[in-house]
Write an enzyme that holds these catalytic residues in place. Structure first.
Site, short mmCIF file in Angstrom:
data_model
loop_
_atom_site.label_atom_id
_atom_site.label_comp_id
_atom_site.label_asym_id
_atom_site.label_seq_id
_atom_site.Cartn_x
_atom_site.Cartn_y
_atom_site.Cartn_z
N SER A 120 -82.70 38.65 -24.35
CA SER A 120 -81.39 38.87 -24.69
C SER A 120 -81.50 39.20 -26.20
CB SER A 120 -80.39 37.93 -24.58
OG SER A 120 -80.98 36.68 -25.03
N HIS A 142 -82.98 44.16 -19.70
CA HIS A 142 -81.71 43.18 -20.07
C HIS A 142 -80.67 43.36 -19.07
CE1 HIS A 142 -78.87 41.33 -23.28
NE2 HIS A 142 -79.27 40.43 -22.44
N GLU A 154 -79.50 46.96 -19.71
CA GLU A 154 -79.85 47.54 -20.93
C GLU A 154 -81.43 47.67 -21.16
OE1 GLU A 154 -78.60 44.76 -24.39
OE2 GLU A 154 -78.11 46.27 -25.43
N ASN A 192 -75.63 42.04 -27.47
CA ASN A 192 -75.43 40.88 -28.29
C ASN A 192 -75.40 41.25 -29.79
OD1 ASN A 192 -75.56 39.15 -26.24
ND2 ASN A 192 -77.72 39.24 -25.91
N1 CAA Z 1 -73.42 35.37 -8.13
C1 CAA Z 1 -72.98 36.18 -7.13
N2 CAA Z 1 -71.77 36.22 -6.81
C2 CAA Z 1 -70.94 35.79 -7.84
C3 CAA Z 1 -71.19 34.82 -8.78
C4 CAA Z 1 -72.57 34.98 -9.05
N3 CAA Z 1 -73.15 34.05 -9.96
N4 CAA Z 1 -70.06 34.61 -9.47
C5 CAA Z 1 -69.06 35.14 -8.91
N5 CAA Z 1 -69.62 35.87 -7.72
C6 CAA Z 1 -68.70 36.49 -6.76
C7 CAA Z 1 -67.85 35.43 -6.06
O1 CAA Z 1 -68.15 34.93 -4.89
C8 CAA Z 1 -66.64 36.51 -5.58
O2 CAA Z 1 -67.02 37.04 -4.47
P1 CAA Z 1 -65.84 37.53 -3.44
O3 CAA Z 1 -65.15 38.78 -4.08
O4 CAA Z 1 -66.83 37.88 -2.24
O5 CAA Z 1 -65.07 36.22 -3.19
C9 CAA Z 1 -66.48 37.52 -6.95
O6 CAA Z 1 -67.80 37.47 -7.34
C10 CAA Z 1 -65.48 37.28 -7.81
O7 CAA Z 1 -65.75 36.11 -8.21
P2 CAA Z 1 -64.28 35.13 -8.86
O8 CAA Z 1 -63.30 35.41 -7.94
O9 CAA Z 1 -65.09 33.75 -9.05
O10 CAA Z 1 -64.31 35.45 -10.29
P3 CAA Z 1 -63.70 36.61 -11.25
O11 CAA Z 1 -63.11 37.69 -10.21
O12 CAA Z 1 -63.12 36.14 -12.32
O13 CAA Z 1 -65.05 37.21 -11.64
C11 CAA Z 1 -66.91 37.55 -13.38
C12 CAA Z 1 -66.14 36.64 -12.18
C13 CAA Z 1 -67.47 38.53 -12.63
C14 CAA Z 1 -67.84 36.38 -13.73
C15 CAA Z 1 -65.82 37.72 -14.39
O14 CAA Z 1 -65.09 36.90 -14.96
C16 CAA Z 1 -66.59 38.77 -15.64
O15 CAA Z 1 -66.81 39.89 -15.49
N6 CAA Z 1 -66.65 37.75 -16.54
C17 CAA Z 1 -67.40 38.33 -17.68
C18 CAA Z 1 -68.94 38.24 -17.46
C19 CAA Z 1 -69.69 38.76 -18.55
O16 CAA Z 1 -69.17 39.00 -19.75
N7 CAA Z 1 -71.13 38.49 -18.62
C20 CAA Z 1 -72.02 39.17 -19.46
C21 CAA Z 1 -72.41 37.85 -20.50
S1 CAA Z 1 -73.60 38.21 -21.52
C22 CAA Z 1 -75.29 38.10 -20.87
O17 CAA Z 1 -75.36 37.89 -19.47
C23 CAA Z 1 -76.08 38.71 -21.46
C24 CAA Z 1 -76.70 37.71 -22.80
O18 CAA Z 1 -77.54 38.53 -23.35
C25 CAA Z 1 -75.90 36.68 -23.17
#
Ligand code: CAA
Length: 287
Positions: A120, A142, A154, A192
């Site tokens: 990352s 990424h 990415e 990031n």
């Molecule tokens: N794996 C697979 N499916 C998942 C999951 C996972 N880990 N987490 C949630 N889901 C699925 C759920 O089962 C649900 O499916 P259904 O619609 O079939 O029920 C669906 O996704 C939606 O989940 P939720 O209703 O629980 O939650 P939500 O609608 O709030 O979405 C989220 C969850 C997609 C995580 C959303 O909150 C989101 O987009 N958050 C921001 C995430 C983000 O910014 N990620 C980047 C982080 S930075 C990074 O990763 C890089 C780094 O270098 C640090």
């Protein structure tokens, strides 16, 4: 038919297990590799649970889910996956650990395999220096958490990454159902470099008493349409990961604005790392 039939993923943590599941769902054979048996068990349980949920929600048929699961092999050693067409390293975010893995990847996998890393923030050029002339087939891929849901890959070219490696990586990301976007090899790349200072600033706002953590998040949720507030997202990513990425930005870019907020540092020192320890900025029920 996709150019890549099989992919080895080194590391069965959150990112590695997400990449393996995504690959298997896209029809590729995935080798999930980890030296830790409990980590492999946890990855398998995550794959089973996610696929079962997709069937329950009628997003997938039961035979398709079973076939996706059957495409994942759980391996305790890299050698078990030596015939894979592609490797993505998704191990601990430590330069020395990754460099050692790259040396092992170079000698284990076939000469045509791309050696990708899901780092990352660590320099691709630096990691590639561990494999000498094979640096041309080293690239950053990424992914974002949760991998099965997040659309972006990415793609980061190191100084020696070949055009062929880059083109193949863009294609593989598309074959995985993702949108690849290229970025250059500077600390934190784009994602990031932009996201972590934002999260860090949310910690400053909390530390200075501008608002309570839940209100900081609510303001960003409702006012900026964030899917998660920045402090909730920090817990989700891991406060230690956020801290380490800020340290890389600070060290590599040399600007004091990247130094991690003292409150973020303190929570990490206290072992409050977020979702994984059930407590970070917020609490998440019993351990
Ligand atoms: N794996 C697979 N499916 C998942 C999951 C996972 N880990 N987490 C949630 N889901 C699925 C759920 O089962 C649900 O499916 P259904 O619609 O079939 O029920 C669906 O996704 C939606 O989940 P939720 O209703 O629980 O939650 P939500 O609608 O709030 O979405 C989220 C969850 C997609 C995580 C959303 O909150 C989101 O987009 N958050 C921001 C995430 C983000 O910014 N990620 C980047 C982080 S930075 C990074 O990763 C890089 C780094 O270098 C640090």
């Amino acid at each position: 038919m996709p150019q890549v039939q099989s992919i080895a993923i080194i590391g069965a943590g959150t990112m590695g297990s997400g990449i393996a599941l995504t690959a298997a769902q896209a029809g590729l054979r995935a080798f999930q590799i980890d030296v830790s048996a409990p980590a492999l068990d946890k990855a398998k349980a995550y794959h089973q649970k996610t696929l079962a949920r997709a069937v329950e929600k009628q997003k997938m048929t039961e035979p398709d889910a079973a076939a996706a699961l059957a495409r994942i092999a759980y391996c305790g050693a890299m050698a078990d996956a030596k015939d894979a067409d592609w490797v993505v390293e998704a191990a601990t975010e430590r330069v020395e650990v990754k460099k050692q893995l790259f040396v092992a990847m170079q000698s284990t996998f076939k000469a045509s395999a791309v050696l990708a890393t899901n780092t990352s923030s660590i320099s691709i050029t630096d990691l590639a220096s561990a494999v000498g002339a094979d640096a041309s087939r080293v690239i950053g891929m990424h992914f974002f958490n949760p991998v099965p849901l997040m659309k972006l890959v990415e793609v980061i070219k190191g100084i020696a990454t070949s055009e062929e490696t880059t083109a193949r990586t863009m294609q593989l990301a598309k074959d995985l159902g993702k949108t690849p976007v290229a970025a250059n090899d500077r600390a934190g790349f784009v994602s990031n470099r932009v996201l972590m200072p934002l999260i860090n600033e949310a910690f400053y706002a909390w530390m200075e008493g501008v608002a309570k953590p839940e209100d900081i998040d609510q303001i960003m949720l409702l006012g900026c349409n964030f899917p998660m507030g920045p402090l909730r997202l920090a817990d989700f990513i891991g406060l230690d990961v956020c801290h380490d990425i800020m340290m890389v930005l600070h060290r590599e870019l040399g600007d004091p604005k990247f130094f991690p907020c003292p409150l973020l540092r303190q929570l990490v020192q206290a072992g409050r790392l977020g979702d994984k320890t059930k407590r970070g900025v917020f609490e998440y029920g019993a351990k």
